[in-house]
Design an enzyme around this catalytic site. Sequence first.
Site, PDB file in Angstrom:
ATOM      1  N   TYR A 132      22.458  35.390  26.147  1.00  0.00           N
ATOM      2  CA  TYR A 132      21.551  35.679  25.039  1.00  0.00           C
ATOM      3  C   TYR A 132      21.291  34.424  24.210  1.00  0.00           C
ATOM      4  CZ  TYR A 132      19.961  37.367  20.513  1.00  0.00           C
ATOM      5  OH  TYR A 132      19.255  37.547  19.355  1.00  0.00           O
ATOM      6  N   HIS A 192      34.214  36.378  42.146  1.00  0.00           N
ATOM      7  CA  HIS A 192      33.842  36.954  40.853  1.00  0.00           C
ATOM      8  C   HIS A 192      32.922  36.002  40.081  1.00  0.00           C
ATOM      9  CE1 HIS A 192      36.959  39.991  41.502  1.00  0.00           C
ATOM     10  NE2 HIS A 192      36.471  40.643  40.465  1.00  0.00           N
ATOM     11  N   TRP A 204      45.143  45.687  41.244  1.00  0.00           N
ATOM     12  CA  TRP A 204      44.200  44.943  42.073  1.00  0.00           C
ATOM     13  C   TRP A 204      44.235  45.387  43.527  1.00  0.00           C
ATOM     14  CZ3 TRP A 204      40.415  42.571  39.892  1.00  0.00           C
ATOM     15  CH2 TRP A 204      40.552  42.041  38.609  1.00  0.00           C
ATOM     16  N   GLN A 205      45.342  45.969  43.972  1.00  0.00           N
ATOM     17  CA  GLN A 205      45.448  46.438  45.347  1.00  0.00           C
ATOM     18  C   GLN A 205      44.879  47.841  45.548  1.00  0.00           C
ATOM     19  OE1 GLN A 205      49.611  46.146  46.240  1.00  0.00           O
ATOM     20  NE2 GLN A 205      49.657  43.909  46.063  1.00  0.00           N
ATOM     21  N   TRP A 217      42.313  49.525  43.169  1.00  0.00           N
ATOM     22  CA  TRP A 217      41.089  49.964  42.503  1.00  0.00           C
ATOM     23  C   TRP A 217      39.860  49.747  43.389  1.00  0.00           C
ATOM     24  CZ3 TRP A 217      36.482  48.124  40.286  1.00  0.00           C
ATOM     25  CH2 TRP A 217      36.225  46.765  40.479  1.00  0.00           C
ATOM     26  N   ASN A 218      39.937  48.838  44.365  1.00  0.00           N
ATOM     27  CA  ASN A 218      38.813  48.563  45.266  1.00  0.00           C
ATOM     28  C   ASN A 218      39.369  48.456  46.680  1.00  0.00           C
ATOM     29  OD1 ASN A 218      36.558  47.647  46.634  1.00  0.00           O
ATOM     30  ND2 ASN A 218      35.947  46.181  45.053  1.00  0.00           N
ATOM     31  N   ILE A 219      39.533  49.593  47.345  1.00  0.00           N
ATOM     32  CA  ILE A 219      40.170  49.631  48.653  1.00  0.00           C
ATOM     33  C   ILE A 219      39.356  48.919  49.732  1.00  0.00           C
ATOM     34  CG2 ILE A 219      40.998  51.169  50.483  1.00  0.00           C
ATOM     35  CD1 ILE A 219      42.817  50.953  48.065  1.00  0.00           C
ATOM     36  N   PRO A 220      38.016  49.035  49.805  1.00  0.00           N
ATOM     37  CA  PRO A 220      37.282  48.311  50.852  1.00  0.00           C
ATOM     38  C   PRO A 220      37.515  46.801  50.812  1.00  0.00           C
ATOM     39  CG  PRO A 220      35.884  49.999  49.911  1.00  0.00           C
ATOM     40  CD  PRO A 220      37.128  49.962  49.063  1.00  0.00           C
ATOM     41  N   VAL A 221      37.473  46.201  49.625  1.00  0.00           N
ATOM     42  CA  VAL A 221      37.701  44.757  49.527  1.00  0.00           C
ATOM     43  C   VAL A 221      39.166  44.422  49.830  1.00  0.00           C
ATOM     44  CG1 VAL A 221      37.723  42.788  47.936  1.00  0.00           C
ATOM     45  CG2 VAL A 221      35.791  44.378  47.944  1.00  0.00           C
TER      46      VAL A 221
END
Length: 441
Positions: free
Chosen positions: A427, A365, A324-325, A327-331
């Site tokens: 659906y 999320h 989690w630290q 995979w998405n560096i900007p966030v």
Amino acid sequence: HPSEQGHQVTSEGQVNCGCIYSNNPSFLSCHRLQESLLSSSSGYSNYRGVLNWCVVMLVLSNARLFLENLLKYGILVDPIQVVALFVKDPYNMPAVCLVIVSNVFVLVAFYTERRLSVVSFISNNIIVSITHCKHFIMSLSSVGGAVALGVYTILFLKLYSYKDVNKWCREMCYAKARSLSRSISCPSVSWSEGRGVGSQVTYPGNLTCRDLYYFVFAPTLCYELNFPRSPKIRKSFLLRRLCEMVSSWMVPIIQSSMKPLEDMDLSRMVEHLLRLAVPNHLLWLIFFYTFFHSAMNFVAELLQFGDREFYRDWWNSETVPYFWQNWNIPVHKWCLRHFYKPMLKRGVSKWAGQSAVFLASAFFHEYLVSVPLKMLRPWAFLGMMAQLPLAWFVACFLRGNYGNAAVWISLIIGQPFAVLMYVHDYYVLQHREESAGVGPD
């Protein structure tokens, strides 16, 4: 005798065989102590060829399925239906209008900061007003609402960072002014420390529309007065990233698999979800590469944005927090800079701060999924909360490759399950509405 066999005896009594091995004894040995390359103790890490092999095998294994579906069903992608995903009415485009109207918040934030640099007044209404746009987004189509809500969420995080950094600059200027008992001027000075040729901007020289809009379009959520800049725009690099984005576009067809789960028994339900987990995970990987590598590098190259660390080696994660630290560096940078560290400065413990960051992430999320779909489901929030016991279990009982395998299993099964549950519920909801609308006259 050596001399009788054509050999020569040196003054030291050594025999010269008259061959290439005589002066270099190392040629007599061709073995040494070493590990096989695929052993973990070998230290070998260049598996580029194996990665290329995986890509080739993935393409070949899916080529048959693609051709089979093409011959059986034909081309199922209708351009009109793709456009209809974003707008309900081709002549009425509320999602595009909302994105255009977002410029109002940018300009109000700019005017507010300009006023704050001269007169000390506080106003956070601009940040709060952005959150009210969800009421308009609820009236849009699902895909159009998701795009508009994503744009406004990113803008909220950017303007919050813009507000914080300018506030810190004002506080530094006021503190320096008080210590020197005079006002502080902020001239621009030349700089060239790896950021390209230009001038280093200091507060309040950064309060210009050009500077703010550069930050709005830059692939980062954290504002700073002087971003690292690349020396030039590489056209070949742009072309490669553009080709990657175009080739990664695909529309999955899963309507035939969306039989309501309530009509299945437990074993059939598990088989149904497992069968869709791997393709869904591949779509997630394609999204990651397309967005975090191709698209963000494309935008960064256009803007000559120098910091290209949009992700780290999350695929080597041996613990859940490491994933989690990284995979998405900007966030992650935004949460660390504007949420976690300010809480620590207020005396909050590290455990409480980390829990607060995790809860905020779980909320966003759920927020970004439930609002566009117009249905409140807890799957994203519960999926994030399930990471807490998983992180504890992996940290306590699994190490090394076992921990990495556990992280990969959670990605392949956990996240796709949450997505599939939303798709299934959406659906079923749409199917029931259509069934209720069609009845005897």
